[in-house]
Motif scaffolding. Structure first.
Motif, short mmCIF file in Angstrom:
data_model
loop_
_atom_site.label_atom_id
_atom_site.label_comp_id
_atom_site.label_asym_id
_atom_site.label_seq_id
_atom_site.Cartn_x
_atom_site.Cartn_y
_atom_site.Cartn_z
N GLN A 195 2.62 3.51 -6.26
CA GLN A 195 1.28 2.98 -6.02
C GLN A 195 1.25 1.46 -6.05
O GLN A 195 0.59 0.82 -5.23
CB GLN A 195 0.30 3.54 -7.05
CG GLN A 195 -1.14 3.13 -6.78
CD GLN A 195 -2.12 3.75 -7.76
OE1 GLN A 195 -1.71 4.50 -8.64
NE2 GLN A 195 -3.39 3.44 -7.63
N ARG A 213 2.73 0.19 -2.76
CA ARG A 213 1.87 0.59 -1.64
C ARG A 213 0.57 -0.21 -1.62
O ARG A 213 0.15 -0.70 -0.56
CB ARG A 213 1.57 2.08 -1.74
CG ARG A 213 0.77 2.62 -0.56
CD ARG A 213 0.56 4.12 -0.65
NE ARG A 213 -0.30 4.49 -1.77
CZ ARG A 213 0.12 5.15 -2.85
NH1 ARG A 213 1.39 5.49 -2.96
NH2 ARG A 213 -0.72 5.46 -3.82
N THR A 214 -0.05 -0.36 -2.78
CA THR A 214 -1.32 -1.08 -2.86
C THR A 214 -1.17 -2.53 -2.44
O THR A 214 -1.99 -3.07 -1.68
CB THR A 214 -1.87 -1.02 -4.30
OG1 THR A 214 -2.02 0.35 -4.69
CG2 THR A 214 -3.21 -1.73 -4.39
N ARG A 215 -0.10 -3.19 -2.89
CA ARG A 215 0.11 -4.60 -2.56
C ARG A 215 0.41 -4.78 -1.07
O ARG A 215 -0.09 -5.72 -0.44
CB ARG A 215 1.26 -5.19 -3.37
CG ARG A 215 1.07 -5.18 -4.89
CD ARG A 215 -0.28 -5.75 -5.32
NE ARG A 215 -0.44 -5.81 -6.75
CZ ARG A 215 -0.75 -4.79 -7.53
NH1 ARG A 215 -0.89 -3.58 -7.01
NH2 ARG A 215 -0.91 -4.96 -8.82
#
Length: 315
Positions: A297, A300-302
């Motif tokens: 996560q 992926r988020t960054r």
């Protein structure tokens, strides 16, 4: 029968796909696409971890080591692959071949060691979360990285010197577009039992020991997770290991397949040897970034956040 010593070693000849030489330019497009995915994916992971302060944690430091190692594998194999498939240059100097062999095996061994440390990282994070960052400090992680590099260099360094003591006859055609230890010693027409024993010992004390310790780490993780009362917390803890388990499978399954074919697959078609060799070296660098970008996560988020920022600037 013609023998030659260390001062008169002939160049080796690289092999692509026998019988498909006319299709090499087309095949090269596939290889270039895979290498591009591997290079871009691992570079993105390194850049995101370097730039994002929130990702300066042990798990991500080990992930950056894995990405750097995958980049090293790509860099070690790409030049000879391109020279063969693009420019139809089959010849590689003997010393250049040994140098490439050295770096391929060093990076492969480092990858195995890093996967082991990542298993230990997951065990510490799950079993002792309050002391996680105090146990795996930046200093400790740096020492682990240096130790893995020294281990890889120390055990692989004798390989080229042991090959130098062999005699070679007229056969000088390699099975792949890059140089591997088992491939080279099979071309020798002198007794290469010492080299074979050396290779087997290296596999057992490094890859073999690493795989056993990784399995032991996950047994300890499962025992620890069983002690967690909440099912939701159990699932959450195990979910943090999914990316690492995928990375382990991506490395060890092709490696096991190549080892079995090399040692016991005398009657296996040559094309299977060739394809498994490419799977062994290409699949982990290509798919590791994909797995970690999808399943982790933080990464992926960054990445998605930066892509949205970039889109807003463009619009």
């Amino acid at each position: 029968m013609v023998f030659f010593n260390s001062s008169t070693y002939r160049p080796f000849l690289l092999s692509g796909f026998p019988g498909l030489e006319d299709s090499h330019p087309v095949i090269s497009i596939l290889f270039c696409a895979l290498y591009l995915v591997a290079l871009m994916g691992n570079i993105i992971i390194l850049v995101v971890i370097r730039v994002e302060q929130s990702l300066h944690a042990p798990m991500y430091f080990f992930l950056s080591m894995l990405a750097a190692t995958d980049l090293g594998l790509c860099t070690a194999t790409l030049p000879t692959l391109l020279q063969l498939f693009w420019f139809k240059v089959c010849e590689i100097d003997f010393d250049a071949c040994l140098t490439q062999m050295f770096f391929i095996h060093v990076f492969s061994l480092m990858e195995s060691g890093i996967l082991l440390t990542m298993a230990f990282d997951r065990y510490v994070a799950i079993s002792n979360p309050l002391r996680y960052t105090t146990i795996l400090t930046e200093s400790t992680i740096t020492k682990i990285g240096v130790g893995l590099l020294l281990r890889a260099v120390a055990v692989i360094l004798p390989g080229p010197f042991l090959i130098k003591r062999l005699s070679f006859c007229k056969a000088n055609v390699l099975s792949h577009s890059y140089c591997l230890h088992p491939d080279i010693i099979q071309l020798s027409c002198s007794d290469h039992r010492i080299n074979s024993i050396y290779g087997l010992i290296i596999i057992l004390i490094t890859f073999g020991a690493d795989s056993v310790l990784i399995l032991f780490s996950y047994l300890k993780i499962l025992i620890t997770v069983q002690g967690i009362a909440s099912k939701e917390e159990q699932f959450k803890a195990l979910n943090t290991c999914v990316s690492h388990i995928c990375a382990v499978l991506l490395v060890y399954i092709p490696m096991l397949g190549v080892s079995i074919i090399h040692r016991f697959g005398k009657h296996v078609p040559p094309m299977v040897h060739i394809i498994m060799g490419y799977v062994y070296l290409l699949i982990p660098p290509v798919l590791n970034p994909v797995v970690y970008c999808v399943k982790t996560q933080g990464i992926r988020t960054r990445i998605l956040g930066n892509l949205l920022k970039l889109q807003q600037r463009v619009l």
